[in-house]
Design a protein around this motif. Structure first.
Motif, mmCIF file in Angstrom:
data_model
loop_
_atom_site.group_PDB
_atom_site.id
_atom_site.type_symbol
_atom_site.label_atom_id
_atom_site.label_comp_id
_atom_site.label_asym_id
_atom_site.label_seq_id
_atom_site.Cartn_x
_atom_site.Cartn_y
_atom_site.Cartn_z
ATOM 1 N N SER A 78 -1.287 6.737 -1.582
ATOM 2 C CA SER A 78 -0.687 5.185 -1.347
ATOM 3 C C SER A 78 -1.237 5.377 0.193
ATOM 4 O O SER A 78 -1.987 4.148 1.114
ATOM 5 C CB SER A 78 0.350 5.338 -0.793
ATOM 6 N N THR A 98 6.722 6.360 6.691
ATOM 7 C CA THR A 98 7.367 5.459 6.415
ATOM 8 C C THR A 98 8.167 6.537 5.218
ATOM 9 O O THR A 98 9.235 6.586 4.686
ATOM 10 C CB THR A 98 6.873 4.505 5.981
ATOM 11 N N THR A 102 -3.890 2.436 2.222
ATOM 12 C CA THR A 102 -4.014 1.513 3.273
ATOM 13 C C THR A 102 -4.566 1.590 4.162
ATOM 14 O O THR A 102 -4.948 0.473 4.839
ATOM 15 C CB THR A 102 -2.135 2.449 3.806
ATOM 16 N N GLN A 158 1.928 4.680 7.713
ATOM 17 C CA GLN A 158 2.852 4.616 6.476
ATOM 18 C C GLN A 158 2.631 5.974 5.930
ATOM 19 O O GLN A 158 3.494 6.225 5.167
ATOM 20 C CB GLN A 158 1.212 4.168 5.501
ATOM 21 N N SER A 203 -2.180 -5.166 0.890
ATOM 22 C CA SER A 203 -1.552 -4.048 1.402
ATOM 23 C C SER A 203 -0.097 -3.787 0.561
ATOM 24 O O SER A 203 0.249 -2.862 0.185
ATOM 25 C CB SER A 203 -0.339 -4.744 2.612
ATOM 26 N N TYR A 218 -2.283 2.146 11.037
ATOM 27 C CA TYR A 218 -1.276 1.316 9.616
ATOM 28 C C TYR A 218 -1.502 2.605 8.324
ATOM 29 O O TYR A 218 -0.437 2.827 8.283
ATOM 30 C CB TYR A 218 -2.055 0.557 8.890
ATOM 31 N N GLU A 255 1.107 0.220 -0.436
ATOM 32 C CA GLU A 255 2.599 0.655 -0.090
ATOM 33 C C GLU A 255 2.755 0.915 -1.641
ATOM 34 O O GLU A 255 3.619 2.126 -1.799
ATOM 35 C CB GLU A 255 2.937 -0.669 0.451
#
Length: 251
Positions: free
Chosen positions: A208, A42, A212, A39, A194, A35, A198
């Motif tokens: 971040s 992203t 995460t 992130q 979460s 995850y 985020e």
């Protein structure tokens, strides 16, 4: 004896606190790091943009075949690792209740004994729940609650796929309202964790990603240990304390 949400939550956090390396370490590998990587990409899409565009225009057909194969392989690997994580932490929870040693090697060995049936159970229950959700959502939620503890039932009682689903439905009968409330509490808490991680991406990308990883590690550990604790609670409510029966499990 009635269902007690506080007892389930207390058992969940107690077992994690007693064995943080096992629960949080495994969850970090299977949930937290993947995850965190998602992130990162992203928040830094340029890290993928150049190789993505170069590959796409260099050889469109071969690139997309490779991309689809790679994405599918990653999904399957993640699916399998998630099932293995849950099985190992269920074993760890039960061993803790027996006051036995809890280490990764022993948990892995016990989980692997039921690994293939657990995959079949996960696929069958997932298909049933998805179908139920398509039928106006409510049937899917009911099936999810009925089958929520099918995995620990399989691992702990060494049942087959259909028997595990039946056993889960039997133990959940009469307690689905409290189980639904427990599910809502978990969803709100995990959603907040979460969401904060985020949302921090708007201010500090590194923080971040780091948060995460921490949040998803904690969520993964609580989810797996919580399912085992829920099974114990439901079985105790239905059949009374089964501490003595634990002596025959994983012997």
């Amino acid at each position: 004896m009635t269902f007690d949400i506080g007892r389930v939550m207390s058992a969940t956090f107690t077992v994690i606190a007693r064995h943080p390396i096992v629960f949080l370490g495994l969850s970090l590998i299977v949930a937290g790091l993947p995850y965190g990587l998602m992130q990162f990409f992203t928040l830094n899409p340029e890290a993928l943009a150049t190789p993505f565009l170069d590959g796409m225009f260099a050889d469109f057909e071969d690139y997309w075949l490779t991309f689809i194969f790679g994405a599918s392989s990653m999904f399957i690997a993640y699916f399998i690792l998630t099932i293995l994580l849950q099985a190992m932490l269920i074993v760890a929870t039960i061993r803790d209740m027996r006051n036995q040693d809890v280490d990764i090697g022993l948990c892995f060995a016990e989980a692997m004994k039921r690994f293939l049936p657990l995959i079949g159970l996960a696929i069958l229950s997932l298909l049933g729940i998805i179908l139920g959700l398509m039928l106006f959502i409510v049937p899917g939620v009911i099936l999810f609650l009925m089958w929520m503890i099918a995995a620990p039932a399989m691992v702990i009682e060494n049942l087959g796929i259909t028997d595990s689903l039946k056993r889960s439905a039997e133990l959940a009968s009469g307690s689905k309202g409290m189980m639904f409330l427990l599910m809502i509490i978990f969803m709100i808490a995990s959603g907040m964790l979460s969401g904060v991680a985020e949302g921090l991406g708007f201010f500090n990308a590194t923080a971040s990603v780091f948060l995460t990883v921490i949040a998803e590690t904690a969520i993964g550990a609580v989810q797996a240990a919580g399912v085992a604790a829920l099974y114990v609670e439901l079985r105790t409510v239905k059949e009374g304390p089964f501490t003595e029966a634990l002596s025959d499990i994983f012997a």
